[in-house]
Design a protein around this motif. Structure first.
Motif, PDB file in Angstrom:
ATOM      1  N   LYS A 220       7.033 -16.228 -31.385  1.00  0.00           N
ATOM      2  CA  LYS A 220       7.715 -16.013 -30.631  1.00  0.00           C
ATOM      3  C   LYS A 220       8.650 -16.192 -29.783  1.00  0.00           C
ATOM      4  O   LYS A 220       7.448 -17.191 -29.235  1.00  0.00           O
ATOM      5  CB  LYS A 220       7.680 -13.699 -31.206  1.00  0.00           C
ATOM      6  CG  LYS A 220       9.003 -13.717 -30.202  1.00  0.00           C
ATOM      7  CD  LYS A 220       9.160 -11.826 -30.035  1.00  0.00           C
ATOM      8  CE  LYS A 220      10.031 -11.990 -29.884  1.00  0.00           C
ATOM      9  NZ  LYS A 220      10.310 -10.421 -29.300  1.00  0.00           N
ATOM     10  N   THR A 222      11.236 -17.118 -27.165  1.00  0.00           N
ATOM     11  CA  THR A 222      12.507 -16.061 -26.441  1.00  0.00           C
ATOM     12  C   THR A 222      13.476 -16.969 -25.752  1.00  0.00           C
ATOM     13  O   THR A 222      12.151 -17.631 -24.561  1.00  0.00           O
ATOM     14  CB  THR A 222      12.863 -14.884 -26.007  1.00  0.00           C
ATOM     15  OG1 THR A 222      11.842 -14.065 -27.505  1.00  0.00           O
ATOM     16  CG2 THR A 222      13.640 -14.365 -25.568  1.00  0.00           C
ATOM     17  N   TYR A 237      18.458 -16.968 -27.360  1.00  0.00           N
ATOM     18  CA  TYR A 237      18.078 -17.507 -28.269  1.00  0.00           C
ATOM     19  C   TYR A 237      16.602 -16.857 -28.666  1.00  0.00           C
ATOM     20  O   TYR A 237      15.793 -16.769 -28.115  1.00  0.00           O
ATOM     21  CB  TYR A 237      18.727 -18.905 -28.374  1.00  0.00           C
ATOM     22  CG  TYR A 237      17.436 -19.639 -30.257  1.00  0.00           C
ATOM     23  CD1 TYR A 237      18.505 -19.571 -30.966  1.00  0.00           C
ATOM     24  CD2 TYR A 237      16.081 -19.758 -29.930  1.00  0.00           C
ATOM     25  CE1 TYR A 237      18.102 -20.166 -32.414  1.00  0.00           C
ATOM     26  CE2 TYR A 237      15.580 -19.886 -31.435  1.00  0.00           C
ATOM     27  CZ  TYR A 237      16.853 -20.183 -32.334  1.00  0.00           C
ATOM     28  OH  TYR A 237      16.354 -20.992 -33.456  1.00  0.00           O
ATOM     29  N   GLN A 238      16.444 -16.677 -29.932  1.00  0.00           N
ATOM     30  CA  GLN A 238      15.005 -16.303 -30.392  1.00  0.00           C
ATOM     31  C   GLN A 238      14.963 -16.318 -31.805  1.00  0.00           C
ATOM     32  O   GLN A 238      15.965 -16.351 -32.488  1.00  0.00           O
ATOM     33  CB  GLN A 238      15.237 -14.230 -30.592  1.00  0.00           C
ATOM     34  CG  GLN A 238      14.254 -13.607 -30.542  1.00  0.00           C
ATOM     35  CD  GLN A 238      13.943 -12.017 -29.972  1.00  0.00           C
ATOM     36  OE1 GLN A 238      13.710 -11.490 -30.975  1.00  0.00           O
ATOM     37  NE2 GLN A 238      13.989 -12.028 -28.609  1.00  0.00           N
ATOM     38  N   VAL A 249      21.509 -14.542 -30.146  1.00  0.00           N
ATOM     39  CA  VAL A 249      21.373 -13.766 -30.755  1.00  0.00           C
ATOM     40  C   VAL A 249      22.569 -12.684 -31.538  1.00  0.00           C
ATOM     41  O   VAL A 249      23.378 -11.931 -31.748  1.00  0.00           O
ATOM     42  CB  VAL A 249      20.604 -12.305 -29.793  1.00  0.00           C
ATOM     43  CG1 VAL A 249      19.048 -13.222 -29.658  1.00  0.00           C
ATOM     44  CG2 VAL A 249      21.189 -12.516 -28.967  1.00  0.00           C
TER      45      VAL A 249
END
Length: 442
Positions: A220, A222, A237-238, A249
């Motif tokens: 993950k 971020t 943004y992820q 997002v």
């Protein structure tokens, strides 16, 4: 019969002034035109000097060229916004040549410059219509283009060097390359901040790769682009494993007003590779998914990367991994692989499917230079058995070549000064992986 000398330029001019009848084969004051060469080559060869005859005072081609050089001398093709600024300068150069075209009729330098401009505009895909640069940096200051206002500031201070940029990357199990070009292999399980300054925050989350091992990898990422005056509102943004979006997002793909966005996302490979370009802070970010895990590479101006408060000092890109989280020897070597708790196997392999020889062979196919990226590839194959880590190491090196500002630092080689393996008497050979094999078998 003697050979008659060609009349001098001064004599030719006097004859013309006196109304003398021109000769059938008038003398030429300039050499025959050379073949078409790129404009910058003409500059380098010094062809922009006046010819044998003094050019008419009203022909301002040299002024046009001087202004173009002034507008482009600080530009760096590796920096975001280069094409836009270079095209602006070219259009300004073209406009200047058009305004002086009548006065420069018959001037070789002028015609060579016109052809050179056309060639460069074609190479850079510059449109003929669009904004142009001004020779006054204060007039062209664009607050939402870091490269533009940084170059204008340096021009005003009389400096010629472009802004200094830093690189940071994370890939594999995970291997970290800091802003200082220190290379570390870390555990850092869970969420950790890579960058946390006044302009940008980047956080990664790492999870175990195989049961019973301290090896982790990133699943993950971020990224927060913080609000910046009139340039952009805050954008987040992820990306997570199997979900690498080409949008923020909030569903948008850019930030800022106007046709030229201050922040934008470009999808290079659907679901596998995206780039983020933040013009207003001169920053570029690459995010990839290779196999089940993510990689990240970033280039950022040094003055912005170092703009943070004391409370923001936990940044892996700035200070590296905490000592308690490192699984290397602190010299950028993964020879401390002995510290890994690895599953035991019944054969002479670190993980089913790979021996030191087969892992080295597979990594060498992608990375002929046996630097730290090659060695990290071998490390990851032996500790995880996942062939995708070969592609991760290779892509990480490609990102370095695309983003790192200094070519001589692309490759990092392990230091031999502190390369002895801990906890054993094995020689440091191929990262100490031979020792690893022996320990796994025992």
């Amino acid at each position: 019969m003697g050979v008659r000398a060609a009349p001098s330029c001064a004599a030719a001019a006097s004859a013309a002034a006196a109304g003398a009848e021109p000769s059938r084969r008038p003398a030429l004051c300039l050499p025959p035109p050379p073949p078409l060469l790129p404009l910058l080559l003409l500059l380098g060869l010094g062809l922009l000097r006046a010819g044998d005859c003094q050019q008419p005072a009203q022909c301002r081609i040299q002024k046009c060229t001087t202004d173009f050089v002034s507008l482009t001398s600080h530009l760096n093709s590796a920096i975001d916004g280069f094409d836009s600024e270079f095209c602006k300068a070219l259009r300004a150069y073209a406009g200047c040549t058009q305004r002086t075209s009548k006065a420069c009729r018959g001037n070789l330098v002028y015609h060579s410059a016109v052809l050179g401009i056309s060639d460069l505009m074609s190479q850079r895909n510059c449109s003929k219509d669009g904004p142009t640069s001004s020779t006054n940096p204060e007039v062209t200051h664009d607050p939402c283009n870091y490269h533009s206002h940084a170059g204008a500031r340096e021009h005003g201070e009389g400096e010629q060097n472009p802004p200094s940029y830093l690189f940071c990357g994370l890939f594999g199990d995970p291997h970290l390359r800091t802003f200082k070009d220190h290379f570390q292999t870390c555990k850092v399980e869970g969420a950790w901040p890579l960058i946390d300054n006044n302009y940008l925050s980047v956080q990664v989350t790492n999870v175990p790769v195989v049961p019973g091992s301290s090896a982790t990898a990133t699943n993950k990422i971020t990224i927060i682009f913080k609000a910046h005056h009139e340039c952009t509102e805050q954008k987040v943004y992820q990306a997570v494993t199997d979900d690498l979006p080409a949008a923020f997002v909030d569903g948008t793909t850019s930030g800022g007003d106007g046709d030229v966005k201050s922040l934008r996302i470009i999808e290079r490979e659907t679901g596998r590779y995206v780039e983020m370009h933040a013009r207003y802070i001169g920053t570029t970010v690459f995010v990839r998914q290779l196999g089940r895990y993510l990689t990240l590479a970033i280039r950022m101006p040094e003055d912005l990367a170092m703009a943070y408060e004391e409370s923001q000092d936990l940044q892996l890109c700035v200070n590296g991994c905490p000592l308690s989280e490192r699984i290397d020897d602190g010299q950028g070597q993964v020879s401390a692989i002995l510290g890994h708790s690895l599953p035991r196997t019944s054969s002479v392999q670190a993980w089913p499917g790979y021996t030191l020889e087969t892992a080295s062979t597979q990594c060498h196919e992608k990375m002929p230079v046996k630097d730290i990226y090659f060695q990290s590839c071998v490390f990851d194959l032996l500790t995880t058995g996942d062939a995708n880590f070969t592609a991760a190491a290779h892509s990480a090196l490609e990102d370095v070549e695309a983003l790192h500002p200094r070519k001589e630092r692309w490759h990092i080689f392990p230091s031999r000064g502190n390369g002895a393996l801990r906890g054993g008497s094995c020689l440091s050979l191929s990262l100490g992986l031979t020792c690893l094999i022996l320990i796994v078998v025992l």
